[in-house]
Design a protein around this motif. Structure first.
Motif, PDB file in Angstrom:
ATOM      1  N   THR A   9       0.836  -1.194   0.000  1.00 43.32           N
ATOM      2  CA  THR A   9       0.000   0.000   0.000  1.00 43.32           C
ATOM      3  C   THR A   9       0.872   1.245   0.000  1.00 43.32           C
ATOM      4  OG1 THR A   9      -1.742   1.222   1.163  1.00 43.32           O
ATOM      5  CG2 THR A   9      -0.239  -0.075   2.535  1.00 43.32           C
ATOM      6  N   SER A  12      -2.750   5.513  -0.684  1.00 45.46           N
ATOM      7  CA  SER A  12      -3.670   6.262  -1.540  1.00 45.46           C
ATOM      8  C   SER A  12      -5.058   5.628  -1.516  1.00 45.46           C
ATOM      9  CB  SER A  12      -3.137   6.308  -2.973  1.00 45.46           C
ATOM     10  OG  SER A  12      -3.185   5.028  -3.559  1.00 45.46           O
ATOM     11  N   ASP A  13      -5.992   6.299  -2.146  1.00 40.32           N
ATOM     12  CA  ASP A  13      -7.366   5.814  -2.194  1.00 40.32           C
ATOM     13  C   ASP A  13      -7.510   4.512  -2.971  1.00 40.32           C
ATOM     14  OD1 ASP A  13      -8.120   8.020  -0.725  1.00 40.32           O
ATOM     15  OD2 ASP A  13      -8.796   9.172  -2.470  1.00 40.32           O
ATOM     16  N   THR A  14      -6.536   4.167  -3.797  1.00 39.06           N
ATOM     17  CA  THR A  14      -6.643   2.938  -4.596  1.00 39.06           C
ATOM     18  C   THR A  14      -6.653   1.680  -3.729  1.00 39.06           C
ATOM     19  OG1 THR A  14      -4.252   2.816  -4.935  1.00 39.06           O
ATOM     20  CG2 THR A  14      -5.530   3.974  -6.619  1.00 39.06           C
ATOM     21  N   ALA A  16      -8.570   0.915  -1.306  1.00 36.44           N
ATOM     22  CA  ALA A  16      -9.940   0.452  -1.055  1.00 36.44           C
ATOM     23  C   ALA A  16     -10.379  -0.526  -2.143  1.00 36.44           C
ATOM     24  CB  ALA A  16     -10.893   1.633  -0.966  1.00 36.44           C
ATOM     25  N   GLU A  17     -10.128  -0.175  -3.397  1.00 42.47           N
ATOM     26  CA  GLU A  17     -10.497  -1.054  -4.510  1.00 42.47           C
ATOM     27  C   GLU A  17      -9.627  -2.305  -4.511  1.00 42.47           C
ATOM     28  OE1 GLU A  17     -12.935  -2.076  -7.726  1.00 42.47           O
ATOM     29  OE2 GLU A  17     -13.132  -0.425  -6.306  1.00 42.47           O
ATOM     30  N   ASP A  62       3.082   8.111   7.738  1.00 44.33           N
ATOM     31  CA  ASP A  62       2.110   7.808   6.684  1.00 44.33           C
ATOM     32  C   ASP A  62       2.022   6.305   6.468  1.00 44.33           C
ATOM     33  OD1 ASP A  62       1.738  10.555   6.324  1.00 44.33           O
ATOM     34  OD2 ASP A  62       2.927  10.635   4.469  1.00 44.33           O
ATOM     35  N   ALA A  66      -1.103   3.775   6.766  1.00 45.88           N
ATOM     36  CA  ALA A  66      -1.514   2.992   5.598  1.00 45.88           C
ATOM     37  C   ALA A  66      -1.649   1.506   5.924  1.00 45.88           C
ATOM     38  CB  ALA A  66      -0.519   3.201   4.452  1.00 45.88           C
ATOM     39  N   ARG A  73      -9.228  -3.456   7.810  1.00 41.10           N
ATOM     40  CA  ARG A  73     -10.157  -4.102   6.859  1.00 41.10           C
ATOM     41  C   ARG A  73      -9.982  -5.612   6.857  1.00 41.10           C
ATOM     42  NH1 ARG A  73     -11.585  -1.494   1.579  1.00 41.10           N
ATOM     43  NH2 ARG A  73     -12.560  -3.518   1.234  1.00 41.10           N
ATOM     44  N   LYS A 111      -2.645   2.951 -10.406  1.00 44.45           N
ATOM     45  CA  LYS A 111      -3.411   4.175 -10.610  1.00 44.45           C
ATOM     46  C   LYS A 111      -3.861   4.337 -12.046  1.00 44.45           C
ATOM     47  CE  LYS A 111      -1.467   6.489  -6.692  1.00 44.45           C
ATOM     48  NZ  LYS A 111      -0.238   6.945  -6.180  1.00 44.45           N
ATOM     49  N   ASP A 142      -7.342   1.244 -10.537  1.00 43.28           N
ATOM     50  CA  ASP A 142      -8.223   2.245  -9.931  1.00 43.28           C
ATOM     51  C   ASP A 142      -9.297   2.598 -10.960  1.00 43.28           C
ATOM     52  OD1 ASP A 142      -9.459   4.462  -8.856  1.00 43.28           O
ATOM     53  OD2 ASP A 142      -7.621   5.585  -8.497  1.00 43.28           O
ATOM     54  N   ASP A 144     -11.359   4.934 -11.162  1.00 42.22           N
ATOM     55  CA  ASP A 144     -11.465   6.362 -11.449  1.00 42.22           C
ATOM     56  C   ASP A 144     -10.376   6.844 -12.396  1.00 42.22           C
ATOM     57  OD1 ASP A 144     -13.632   6.560  -9.747  1.00 42.22           O
ATOM     58  OD2 ASP A 144     -12.374   7.012  -8.012  1.00 42.22           O
TER      59      ASP A 144
END
Length: 149
Positions: A9, A12-14, A16-17, A62, A66, A73, A111, A142, A144
């Motif tokens: 990890t 970043s938000d990636t 979660a996916e 950080d 992370a 989870r 990403k 990702d 998005d």
């Protein structure tokens, strides 16, 4: 089949996916999930000798956040977890960790950079892991950031 699953990890938000796809694999195999964050030594070195210690401390904090997010989870899914923050070059350190810990599967996010972004960046960690891994690597893009070809 998969006793140990590594989820690198970058915070970043990636992630979660990545976990949405990786945790069911770990649950189905009753695997231990290894969460790894790599403090990129290239970033700390680029900060200069004077700023390097504070940059490194910030990145380590950080990293702890992370891997804790992955741990939470995975634990909520009933899985055993191992968390670690290491220093080094991300792709190389991920592969070294996988070898040292006898990892069976790497689940890594990307990403989904455009070709132009790939040229101007340091390169894709996920691509380097895929290209050099001796074990299966599951890459989660990702949603998005996907680009049409």
């Amino acid at each position: 089949m998969y006793d140990d699953v590594l989820v690198p990890t970058d915070g970043s938000d990636t992630i979660a996916e990545t976990l949405t796809h990786g945790l069911p694999i770990a649950v189905a195999n009753d695997a231990t999930v290894h969460a790894l964050y790599v403090v990129d030594s290239r970033i700390t070195a680029a900060g200069g000798e004077e700023n390097s210690p504070s940059i490194e401390r910030s990145l380590e904090a950080d990293g702890r956040d992370a891997v804790t997010a992955v741990d939470e989870r995975a634990s909520a899914a009933g899985l055993e977890t191992v968390t670690e923050v290491r220093k080094g070059t991300p792709a190389k350190t991920i592969l070294e960790y996988a070898d040292e810990q006898d990892i069976d599967l790497v689940v890594i996010g990307t990403k989904g950079k455009s070709p132009r972004e790939k040229v101007t960046s340091l390169g894709s960690v996920s691509e380097r892991v895929v290209d050099n891994a001796s074990i299966p690597v599951f890459v989660v893009r990702d949603p998005d950031k996907t680009t049409a070809n």
